[in-house]
Motif scaffolding. Structure first.
Motif, PDB file in Angstrom:
ATOM      1  N   GLU A   1       1.045  -1.045  -0.031  1.00  0.00           N
ATOM      2  CA  GLU A   1      -0.071   0.040   0.011  1.00  0.00           C
ATOM      3  C   GLU A   1       0.913   1.147  -0.086  1.00  0.00           C
ATOM      4  O   GLU A   1       0.541   2.460  -0.593  1.00  0.00           O
ATOM      5  CB  GLU A   1      -0.850   0.112   1.290  1.00  0.00           C
ATOM      6  CG  GLU A   1      -1.880   0.992   1.381  1.00  0.00           C
ATOM      7  CD  GLU A   1      -3.017   0.979   0.251  1.00  0.00           C
ATOM      8  OE1 GLU A   1      -3.870   1.932   0.224  1.00  0.00           O
ATOM      9  OE2 GLU A   1      -3.141  -0.255  -0.489  1.00  0.00           O
TER      10      GLU A   1
ATOM     11  N   TYR B   1       0.787   4.182  -2.953  1.00  0.00           N
ATOM     12  CA  TYR B   1       0.705   5.628  -2.624  1.00  0.00           C
ATOM     13  C   TYR B   1       1.651   6.223  -3.107  1.00  0.00           C
ATOM     14  O   TYR B   1       1.325   7.609  -3.577  1.00  0.00           O
ATOM     15  CB  TYR B   1       0.455   5.569  -1.127  1.00  0.00           C
ATOM     16  CG  TYR B   1       0.118   7.100  -0.885  1.00  0.00           C
ATOM     17  CD1 TYR B   1      -1.044   7.641  -0.787  1.00  0.00           C
ATOM     18  CD2 TYR B   1       1.125   7.744  -0.222  1.00  0.00           C
ATOM     19  CE1 TYR B   1      -1.089   8.849  -0.306  1.00  0.00           C
ATOM     20  CE2 TYR B   1       0.967   9.189   0.184  1.00  0.00           C
ATOM     21  CZ  TYR B   1      -0.323   9.647   0.045  1.00  0.00           C
ATOM     22  OH  TYR B   1      -0.499  11.179   0.320  1.00  0.00           O
TER      23      TYR B   1
ATOM     24  N   GLU C   1      -5.092   0.770  12.243  1.00  0.00           N
ATOM     25  CA  GLU C   1      -6.108   0.611  11.159  1.00  0.00           C
ATOM     26  C   GLU C   1      -7.401   0.385  11.611  1.00  0.00           C
ATOM     27  O   GLU C   1      -8.363   0.954  11.165  1.00  0.00           O
ATOM     28  CB  GLU C   1      -5.595  -0.429  10.152  1.00  0.00           C
ATOM     29  CG  GLU C   1      -6.728  -0.369   8.841  1.00  0.00           C
ATOM     30  CD  GLU C   1      -6.607  -1.605   7.855  1.00  0.00           C
ATOM     31  OE1 GLU C   1      -7.310  -1.799   6.814  1.00  0.00           O
ATOM     32  OE2 GLU C   1      -5.537  -2.268   8.023  1.00  0.00           O
TER      33      GLU C   1
ATOM     34  N   PRO D   1      -4.971   4.182   8.094  1.00  0.00           N
ATOM     35  CA  PRO D   1      -4.703   3.643   6.682  1.00  0.00           C
ATOM     36  C   PRO D   1      -4.247   2.108   6.946  1.00  0.00           C
ATOM     37  O   PRO D   1      -3.396   1.947   7.996  1.00  0.00           O
ATOM     38  CB  PRO D   1      -3.943   4.422   5.930  1.00  0.00           C
ATOM     39  CG  PRO D   1      -2.938   5.170   7.123  1.00  0.00           C
ATOM     40  CD  PRO D   1      -4.009   5.407   8.439  1.00  0.00           C
TER      41      PRO D   1
ATOM     42  N   TYR E   1      -7.368  10.884   9.921  1.00  0.00           N
ATOM     43  CA  TYR E   1      -6.590  10.214   9.029  1.00  0.00           C
ATOM     44  C   TYR E   1      -6.783  10.578   7.633  1.00  0.00           C
ATOM     45  O   TYR E   1      -6.129   9.773   6.679  1.00  0.00           O
ATOM     46  CB  TYR E   1      -6.904   8.881   9.204  1.00  0.00           C
ATOM     47  CG  TYR E   1      -6.387   8.073  10.585  1.00  0.00           C
ATOM     48  CD1 TYR E   1      -4.939   8.258  10.807  1.00  0.00           C
ATOM     49  CD2 TYR E   1      -7.169   7.544  11.390  1.00  0.00           C
ATOM     50  CE1 TYR E   1      -4.412   7.720  12.062  1.00  0.00           C
ATOM     51  CE2 TYR E   1      -6.725   7.320  12.767  1.00  0.00           C
ATOM     52  CZ  TYR E   1      -5.254   7.240  12.770  1.00  0.00           C
ATOM     53  OH  TYR E   1      -4.739   6.767  14.007  1.00  0.00           O
TER      54      TYR E   1
END
Length: 789
Positions: free
Chosen positions: A607, A611, A708, A713, A755
């Motif tokens: 992830e 990103y 999370e 995230p 977030y």
């Protein structure tokens, strides 16, 4: 001056000007450092190349180091270049000057650090206790020493010692053991060790194996093991070797070496102020047999050292040493499990180019967020054992199984036991000073979650120093502190209260938010949990207040790459072996047993890449639910992965067009495709490429981090969140009463985590960072280059 003297003077000046003009019109020589950047050399050595323009006379080449003629060292090369190993560099600034007829002279300024370090990591922690030939017991005022395994003693406070060589051979014995063939006393090598001592000049052992390297050479499987000290850490380097042939420098490597280097990074976490032997093993059969050089160092074992800046220094210094004394490198791979994996990931960001590819297993993400999960889990385990939480569970009439399902949802894990694993394994690792007891959840209490306190035989500390030298908030408030940030105080700096600046923070974190919204826990349980959970203070103790990070530490972590910048991580091929270690009570045999190395961590790495770069194509993942080695890949899978990484890097080396990131993607071989081995596959032999089928397997499915599960995230890359006011709408469809909302506002007077915004201090890496002059660091300037004279 008479007329004749005047004429002679004019003629001489004219000739001088003419010669100078001719020289200035000639192309200059070029001097370069091949073993490291010219300003980052260490150990007094440098592999140097002088390139000569076409009209230069190579026979006339003269090279001086600090005014001393060192031309005789330049024995390798041809008419276009000469290479030499210089071995008398002074500490600090050195000047290399090269001259040759038909070319302008050139100068290169190089900077040399001591073999004992540091280079970039800043001042080393002291005291630091060198290992000794034989281990020595501690006294009230002196620390214990570890056995070094050397035949001599250290000669200075940097633990420098004479380098030693020994030889081992690979036995053909079936069923032999890959345990260490040279363990630290009092341990002894197994009788059936795969690698056995080899005596040069003695009769050839009847069980000596023969192998074929990846260069096609068929040779006796004899390995030279070199042991020494670099940057205060004991290192071991092993490589195929022909004892009958010399190998004195990198100018003339033996043909048995393929020019490839593997670093093995060790796991766990520790802040010891004592020198150890490496915990990682050098006898990686799949690498050695193909001609690789395998290297370890105690300071790249996280159980021995948790300062990643020091680890970066150590890898850089060792890599330079390999080039100078063994030969030029094709590429370098970092191999590590657990904390070793996050060391590899971090170094790709702190010093791009040190590692060319990563083989990681039981992968974590980075030291800072891993500490965050350890602390979160510890706080949650303690909260579940507090009277207010137990009263809620009792008044709700929940069975123990129901209560534990709530815990699992709050934690984000497959079950409630993984956080117990963190608590038991690393609870004391939060403590900055001496401690006499350990709090833990013993196996008999795993279901109930009852915490017990165990007294230690004597007070101890994470520095592994006499208690009289170490911090105690009452007895010795000015003593040495032993937290992971204190171990890296040269990186993060120190506060006015004596503690190191820290990234530890849980301000605004709403533990169990997703469990609330999903209906797994009730509003009163959510509110109560966040009222009682508290935080961990600078001394490592649980306190009612939430922890608050130092902004300077956050900024340092991000901009130096210690909190990895995944735009830089995208520049290396990565193969992740992901096994199941999501519970202390796994559902089947041959799976994990620590609860620490959870599946979600691999997906968090991906992830972060997506990103940063919109793709995770450089990150291959091989998942398996069952392995003969628990959450570690089987030998067969590990060997296959090693060969695949070798091919990936060979493909990458052959490409020279496009950005490095694009070439990494383009060079990925088909054999590196993602796949899994389903836990229902008894033979663990059928590769499944369908991600949906893999995700449906309960031993391959990812969970979440506590952050999370608190609304953060998947990437888990926010160390300290930005805040927003408590708002009833954020809990929909659940409705909290006005009283409950007011209690939350009292628990979060400055607000709760938002977030949707970047974390406090988050920023791109500014490149390689030097902490030599101050904590917080400075970006490394451009490398020195050769200049005409």
């Amino acid at each position: 001056m008479n007329f004749l003297q005047y004429v002679l003077a004019v003629a001489t000046a004219t000739m001088t000007l003419g010669a100078s003009g001719t020289e200035n019109r000639a192309l200059p020589l070029e001097i370069s450092s091949l073993s490291n950047r010219a300003d980052l050399l260490s150990g007094g050595n440098a592999l140097v190349e002088v390139r000569l323009p076409a009209k230069a006379d190579p026979r006339s080449l003269r090279v001086r180091l600090n005014g001393k003629d060192v031309t005789a060292a330049f024995v390798a090369g041809d008419k276009t270049h000469r290479r030499g190993l210089l071995d008398q560099l002074a500490i600090g600034r050195n000047v290399i000057v090269a001259r040759a007829k038909g070319a302008r002279a050139a100068e290169l300024v190089v900077t040399n650090a001591p073999r004992g370090g540091p280079v970039l990591a800043g001042p080393q922690v002291t005291p630091y206790v060198c290992a000794t030939r034989a281990a020595r017991a501690a006294t009230a005022t002196t620390a214990a020493t570890n056995a070094s395994g050397f035949s001599t003693e250290a000669v200075d406070a940097q633990c420098n010692i004479a380098t030693e060589m020994s030889f081992f051979y690979r036995s053909t014995q079936a069923g032999c053991s890959m345990a260490s063939p040279n363990p630290s006393p009092p341990a002894t090598a197994p009788a059936n060790a795969c690698f056995k001592p080899y005596a040069v000049g003695a009769a050839v052992p009847v069980d000596l194996a023969t192998i074929t390297t990846d260069k096609g050479l068929q040779v006796p499987y004899i390995v030279r093991l070199e042991r020494g000290v670099i940057n205060r850490g004991i290192y071991e380097m092993a490589v195929l070797f022909d004892p009958a042939k010399p190998w004195s420098s990198g100018l003339a490597p033996q043909s048995t070496w393929n020019g490839k280097l593997e670093f093995v990074f060790g796991g766990s976490s520790g802040q010891a102020r004592r020198q150890f032997r490496p915990a990682s093993l050098w006898n990686h059969d799949a690498a050695l047999a193909k001609g690789w050089l395998v290297a370890t160092n105690s300071l790249i074992d996280a159980s021995r050292n948790s300062n990643r800046a020091v680890m970066t220094d150590t890898v850089m210094m060792m890599k330079e040493d390999v080039i100078e004394r063994y030969g030029p490198l094709k590429y370098t791979v970092g191999n590590g499990c657990s904390a070793g994996s996050m060391t590899a990931l971090t170094i790709t960001s702190t010093f791009p180019g040190l590692l060319d590819g990563l083989l990681i297993s039981c992968a974590l993400n980075d030291p800072e967020s891993s500490n965050q999960e350890s602390v979160d889990c510890g706080l949650l385990v303690e909260a579940y054992d507090k009277p207010r939480w137990r009263e809620l569970m009792a008044s709700g009439g929940y069975s123990l199984a129901d209560a534990n399902r709530k815990k699992a949802a709050i934690n984000g894990h497959a079950d409630h036991t993984a956080c117990i694993g963190w608590y038991n394994s690393f609870g004391p690792n939060k403590l900055a000073g001496n401690f006499e007891t350990v709090r833990e959840v013993i196996p008999a209490n795993r279901e109930s979650g009852v915490i017990t306190e165990r007294s230690l035989p004597e007070p101890t500390n994470l520095c592994q120093l006499p208690v009289s030298q170490v911090f105690d908030p009452i007895k010795n408030p000015s003593g040495l502190r032993c937290s992971q940030w204190d171990h890296a105080v040269s990186v993060f700096g120190r506060r006015t209260d004596g503690a190191a600046n820290s990234t530890r923070d849980n301000t605004g974190v709403q533990y169990g938010l997703k469990a609330l919204v999903s209906g797994t826990i009730k509003p009163e349980e959510f509110v109560t949990l966040n009222e009682i959970i508290g935080g961990v203070n600078r001394d490592g103790f649980s306190v009612p207040e939430r922890a608050v990070a130092d902004t300077s530490a956050l900024e340092t972590a991000y901009r130096s790459g210690l909190m990895p910048d995944y735009k830089l991580v995208a520049r290396v091929p990565i193969l992740d072996f992901r096994g199941y270690d999501d519970s202390l009570t796994p559902p089947v045999a041959n799976t994990g047993r620590t609860g620490l190395h959870q599946i979600w961590k691999s997906f968090a790495n991906r992830e972060r890449l997506v990103y940063a770069t919109a793709t995770a194509g450089n990150y291959a993942m091989w998942r398996y639910g069952i392995s003969p080695k628990g959450f570690i890949p089987s030998d067969a899978m590990a060997d296959e992965g090693f060969a695949v990484m070798d091919q990936w890097l060979a493909n990458l080396s052959a490409l020279n067009r496009g950005t490095l990131e694009s070439r990494v993607l383009a060079s990925r071989p088909a054999t590196a495709a993602d796949h899994c081995l389903l836990s229902t596959d008894a033979m663990q032999s059928t590769k499944v490429a369908d991600p949906a089928a893999c995700d449906a397997d309960p031993l391959l499915r990812r969970g979440m981090s506590p952050r999370e599960a608190a609304g953060g995230p998947l990437a888990n890359d926010i160390l300290k969140c930005r805040l927003k006011p408590v708002a009833a709408a954020d809990y929909a469809p659940v409705e909290l009463s006005a009283t409950q909302l007011n209690r939350l506002r009292a628990s979060f007077p400055d607000g709760v985590c938002d977030y949707n915004k970047p974390g406090v201090g988050a920023q791109p890496s500014w490149g390689v960072t030097s902490f030599a002059s101050r904590p917080g660091g400075q970006p490394l300037p451009a490398a020195p280059v050769s200049t005409p004279r």
